[in-house]
Motif scaffolding. Structure first.
Motif, PDB file in Angstrom:
ATOM      1  N   ASN A 214      29.180  66.138  18.156  1.00  0.00           N
ATOM      2  CA  ASN A 214      30.371  65.530  18.753  1.00  0.00           C
ATOM      3  C   ASN A 214      30.359  65.738  20.266  1.00  0.00           C
ATOM      4  N   CYS A 215      30.781  64.727  20.983  1.00  0.00           N
ATOM      5  CA  CYS A 215      30.819  64.854  22.438  1.00  0.00           C
ATOM      6  C   CYS A 215      31.888  63.934  23.008  1.00  0.00           C
ATOM      7  N   ASN A 216      32.481  64.370  24.118  1.00  0.00           N
ATOM      8  CA  ASN A 216      33.513  63.569  24.783  1.00  0.00           C
ATOM      9  C   ASN A 216      32.955  62.758  25.944  1.00  0.00           C
ATOM     10  N   LEU A 217      31.613  62.860  26.177  1.00  0.00           N
ATOM     11  CA  LEU A 217      30.959  62.044  27.185  1.00  0.00           C
ATOM     12  C   LEU A 217      29.964  61.109  26.505  1.00  0.00           C
TER      13      LEU A 217
ATOM     14  N   GLY B 112      25.606  67.609  21.894  1.00  0.00           N
ATOM     15  CA  GLY B 112      27.040  67.397  21.921  1.00  0.00           C
ATOM     16  C   GLY B 112      27.761  68.317  22.914  1.00  0.00           C
ATOM     17  N   GLU B 113      29.011  68.494  22.635  1.00  0.00           N
ATOM     18  CA  GLU B 113      29.866  69.380  23.418  1.00  0.00           C
ATOM     19  C   GLU B 113      30.298  70.536  22.517  1.00  0.00           C
TER      20      GLU B 113
ATOM     21  N   ILE C  41      33.570  77.736  17.454  1.00  0.00           N
ATOM     22  CA  ILE C  41      32.475  78.083  18.350  1.00  0.00           C
ATOM     23  C   ILE C  41      32.585  79.513  18.891  1.00  0.00           C
ATOM     24  N   PHE C  42      33.796  79.986  19.112  1.00  0.00           N
ATOM     25  CA  PHE C  42      33.948  81.348  19.641  1.00  0.00           C
ATOM     26  C   PHE C  42      33.682  82.393  18.563  1.00  0.00           C
TER      27      PHE C  42
ATOM     28  N   ALA D 171      26.278  75.816  26.685  1.00  0.00           N
ATOM     29  CA  ALA D 171      26.015  74.669  27.555  1.00  0.00           C
ATOM     30  C   ALA D 171      27.085  73.599  27.384  1.00  0.00           C
ATOM     31  N   PRO D 172      28.295  73.848  27.900  1.00  0.00           N
ATOM     32  CA  PRO D 172      29.334  72.815  27.875  1.00  0.00           C
ATOM     33  C   PRO D 172      29.114  71.839  29.028  1.00  0.00           C
TER      34      PRO D 172
END
Length: 366
Positions: free
Chosen positions: A33-36, A79-80, A87-88, A104-105
């Motif tokens: 998933n990614c927002n870009l 992805g993001e 993730i944490f 790597a965000p």
């Protein structure tokens, strides 16, 4: 393009089958998933959902298995990665296992809240990409208006919180003339390192293959990068640019210098192409590859152990025997320190052991 199944499995790797290769780095695509919508994206990532993503329990089990092999740096990527709700928890689990966790965000989702959670989870460093020195060029590359502003805000937020960060830059024809400005910006922002990546035409990157720099431009860029070593306070590292490790030795020899190589830490400089030798990539579904750009399946952590894949994959074993390299790469006196980009070779020929197509260097005659 599919692997050359008629030649690669027949490679003689018996001499190296028992040689243990130290695992230094793992890039783990925790989500696609990614927002870009970056023009060069290896995964062609976009807003999901994507099926088959490893669940939290499976992620913990994978980290357990990796820790049994070595104590590598784990790059939580996508992805993001910040779009993954757990993730944490994953980062904290890896930290508690003694693994060196980094992330790597893309920077646009880096806020005071997420930075605090990263620090609490033991994230040692984040990498944020700047592929242009200004809004217009970066946003065009990243495919979303406001990406540049968002990345800068994320970088400044990380810096204010004391979270170490590096800048990554993918070099193409469109931003070659901006690399010096990007590096100056990285220094101004307080980055501890600048890592440059040479475009590998996979994923969406296949559609901008015309933006790939030439072999001459490749050589010129890497020599410029070498010249920055004593001009910047940042650590410098070239990735997906194995020729740099030849250039390091050539330039040092011509200048009567001794090149020292950092063999550990987040900016370790050891060898050119690490795919399958000191590095591997794990997809969001658990598929293991030599790197994210070399789309050949070496194993599946959902059905076999990571240790078995890392130690016994025929593809990994073939990559660890540099005598298997073909063409110029096989004849080159620098093959043990460079190795050529195996992903570029694969995309050009279908054979990941073929010679690197973007290398203009002619090996010395023996």
């Amino acid at each position: 393009m599919q692997p050359d199944k008629t030649t690669n499995p027949a490679v003689d790797h018996s001499r190296h089958a028992k040689k243990r290769s130290k695992l230094r780095l793992v890039a783990w695509e925790t989500t696609r998933n990614c927002n870009l919508s970056c023009v060069h994206c290896r995964a062609s990532a976009t807003n999901g959902p994507y099926t088959g993503e490893l669940n939290t329990k499976s992620c913990f089990q994978l980290l357990d298995q990796i820790a049994l092999v070595d104590d590598p740096i784990i790059i939580l990527t996508g992805g993001e990665p910040l779009l993954r709700p757990d993730i944490f928890d994953i980062a904290r689990y890896g930290t508690d296992k003694g693994l060196r966790m980094v992330m790597a965000p893309n920077g646009t989702l880096v806020t005071k809240e997420t930075v605090a959670k990263m620090i609490s989870a033991g994230i040692r460093r984040i990498s944020i990409s700047l592929d242009g020195a200004d809004r217009e060029s970066h946003d065009k590359f990243r495919g979303v208006d406001g990406a540049f502003k968002g990345s800068l805000n994320g970088i400044r937020t990380a810096r204010e919180a004391g979270l170490e960060f590096q800048i990554n830059t993918t070099v193409t024809k469109t931003n070659m003339d901006q690399i010096a400005r990007i590096q100056d910006l990285a220094v101004e922002l307080g980055a501890v390192a600048h890592h440059i990546f040479l475009l590998v035409p996979t994923g969406r990157g296949k559609y901008i293959v015309d933006q790939e720099i030439s072999s001459a431009e490749y050589e010129e860029t890497l020599n410029w990068f070498y010249d920055q070593r004593e001009k910047t306070p940042m650590q410098l590292k070239a990735t997906c640019a194995p020729h740099y490790y030849r250039i390091l030795r050539q330039r040092a020899k011509s200048e009567g210098k001794t090149v020292t190589f950092q063999s550990h830490g987040l900016d370790a400089v050891t060898r050119g192409c690490l795919g399958g030798t000191g590095f591997c990539f794990i997809s969001h579904t658990g598929i293991v590859q030599p790197c994210g750009f070399l789309d050949v399946k070496c194993g599946d952590v959902t059905v076999e152990s990571f240790a078995d894949i890392w130690n016994h994959s025929k593809i990994f074993l073939s990559l660890r025997d540099y005598d298997n390299l073909k063409g110029k790469c096989g004849r080159c006196e620098y093959k043990a320190v460079c190795g050529g980009c195996r992903a570029r070779a694969f995309e050009a020929t279908g054979d990941f052991l073929a010679e690197e197509p973007l290398c203009g260097y002619e090996p010395a005659k023996k």
